[in-house]
Design a protein around this motif. Structure first.
Motif, PDB file in Angstrom:
ATOM      1  N   ASP A 192       2.334   1.579  -3.392  1.00  0.00           N
ATOM      2  CA  ASP A 192       1.037   1.990  -4.111  1.00  0.00           C
ATOM      3  C   ASP A 192       0.759   3.980  -4.506  1.00  0.00           C
ATOM      4  O   ASP A 192       0.651   4.522  -5.142  1.00  0.00           O
ATOM      5  CB  ASP A 192      -0.165   1.758  -4.246  1.00  0.00           C
ATOM      6  N   GLU A 193       0.939   3.958  -2.803  1.00  0.00           N
ATOM      7  CA  GLU A 193       0.407   5.372  -2.280  1.00  0.00           C
ATOM      8  C   GLU A 193       1.557   6.164  -2.964  1.00  0.00           C
ATOM      9  O   GLU A 193       1.705   7.791  -3.072  1.00  0.00           O
ATOM     10  CB  GLU A 193       0.992   5.803  -1.193  1.00  0.00           C
ATOM     11  N   LYS A 199       0.701  -1.395  -0.070  1.00  0.00           N
ATOM     12  CA  LYS A 199      -0.275   0.010  -0.188  1.00  0.00           C
ATOM     13  C   LYS A 199       0.583   1.157   0.189  1.00  0.00           C
ATOM     14  O   LYS A 199       0.476   2.837  -0.798  1.00  0.00           O
ATOM     15  CB  LYS A 199      -0.643   0.341   0.555  1.00  0.00           C
ATOM     16  N   ASP A 226       7.442   5.471   3.617  1.00  0.00           N
ATOM     17  CA  ASP A 226       6.611   6.853   4.781  1.00  0.00           C
ATOM     18  C   ASP A 226       6.869   7.834   4.933  1.00  0.00           C
ATOM     19  O   ASP A 226       7.049   9.067   4.393  1.00  0.00           O
ATOM     20  CB  ASP A 226       5.958   6.299   5.584  1.00  0.00           C
TER      21      ASP A 226
END
Length: 333
Positions: A78-79, A75, A147
């Protein structure tokens, strides 16, 4: 006298059974050995079963943790790849390289091992548990790094947008101030200049705010300032148009007045003015003709010609003894 053998037999027969020495029969010993082996095997089997059960539970828990970590990492990838960032969008363009490197490392992780060990192979369960735990740790660490890299890029982009919006507002204030100075007395409605003055004050207040985190704070102030500037420039254009229309109307009126004056003058000349062939008192005047007396030579005492005194005298007496063929007007005294 008895024989020795007889004495012994007599003695054996007379000895009680309880006082005889005891021993383990072979059949009983075999049973004991078998029981010990069974107990030992039972203990070993129970320990192995416990070990297998423990490793099986730990393995399944590690698999679940690894799956969750891999999903979170996927995820995050993808972000991070959903938006394309450009170096000129960032206040610190080098942060984009760090983000690309974090994405590359995240995609390189192998994920959960596909082989699944048997439920009664404790050593294989232990190995698979360790592999899944390692995968979960790596995925969590890489997701955290990804992140952080993505946040740094977004923060840098936001910082650049804030700087740009703030600079645009500052430039807008300068331009609005110049518009205000250039339109003094040149607008149709001076209230528009008052509104612009207020908008400039509010924009300066926004510009001096601390801790602004949203570029919209500056862009909204800039939009309001631009609207006030447009009102002033529109009012200036309206006054210029009104002045031009007034000037054109005045010019048209002047041309009409001049045209009317010319028409009146022509009419006056035609019906009693000072035009050619007419006098102001509507009298008739004969055309004026000039007369030049013929030049004659005079010689005193000569009988061949007339003297000037004779001519004057003849004119006075009404005689017309001239030799000239032209007409002449009478001399008025």
């Amino acid at each position: 006298m008895t024989k020795p053998s007889e004495e012994v037999e007599t003695m054996d027969d007379a000895t009680p059974e309880e006082s005889k020495p005891k021993g383990i029969k072979p059949a009983k010993l075999t049973a004991i050995i078998i029981a010990v082996v069974v107990v030992a095997l039972a203990g070993i089997g129970g320990g192995y079963a416990y070990w297998t059960h423990h490793e099986g539970n730990a393995y399944h828990e590690a698999v679940a943790q690894a799956e969750n970590a891999d999903k979170a990492l996927s995820k995050a990838v993808d972000e991070a790849t959903a938006t394309t960032y450009k170096a000129d969008q960032l206040k610190e363009p080098k942060l984009l390289d760090k983000l690309d490197d974090a994405i590359r490392k995240a995609k390189a992780l192998k994920g959960i091992p596909e082989d699944r060990p048997g439920e009664w192979l404790a050593w294989r369960l232990a190995s698979a548990r360790k592999a899944n735990a390692t995968d979960a740790d790596e995925a969590n660490a890489q997701a955290k790094a990804l992140d952080a890299a993505l946040k740094a890029v977004r923060d840098s982009k936001l910082a650049k947008e804030l700087d740009t919006a703030k600079d645009q507002l500052r430039q807008g204030i300068d331009g609005a101030g110049q518009t205000l100075r250039d339109t003094d007395g040149k607008v149709a409605d001076n209230a528009t200049r008052d509104s612009l003055t207020k908008a400039i004050d509010e924009a300066n207040s926004t510009l001096s705010k601390k801790g602004v985190t949203d570029p919209k704070t500056y862009t909204d102030a800039k939009a309001k300032l631009d609207a006030a500037v447009r009102q002033v420039t529109d009012s200036k254009a309206a006054k210029e148009q009104a002045d031009a229309e007034a000037a054109a109307q005045a010019q048209a009126q002047a041309q009409a007045a001049a045209q009317s004056q010319r028409s009146y003058s022509q009419s006056y000349n035609r019906y009693g003015g000072s035009g050619s062939g007419y006098s102001s008192n509507r009298g008739y005047s004969a055309p004026q003709q000039s007369y030049t007396a013929p030049q004659q030579s005079y010689s005193g005492g000569s009988s061949g010609g007339s003297s000037l005194a004779d001519l004057i005298g003849a004119a006075s007496s009404g005689n017309t003894n001239e030799k000239s063929t032209g007409n002449y007007a009478p001399i008025e005294h």
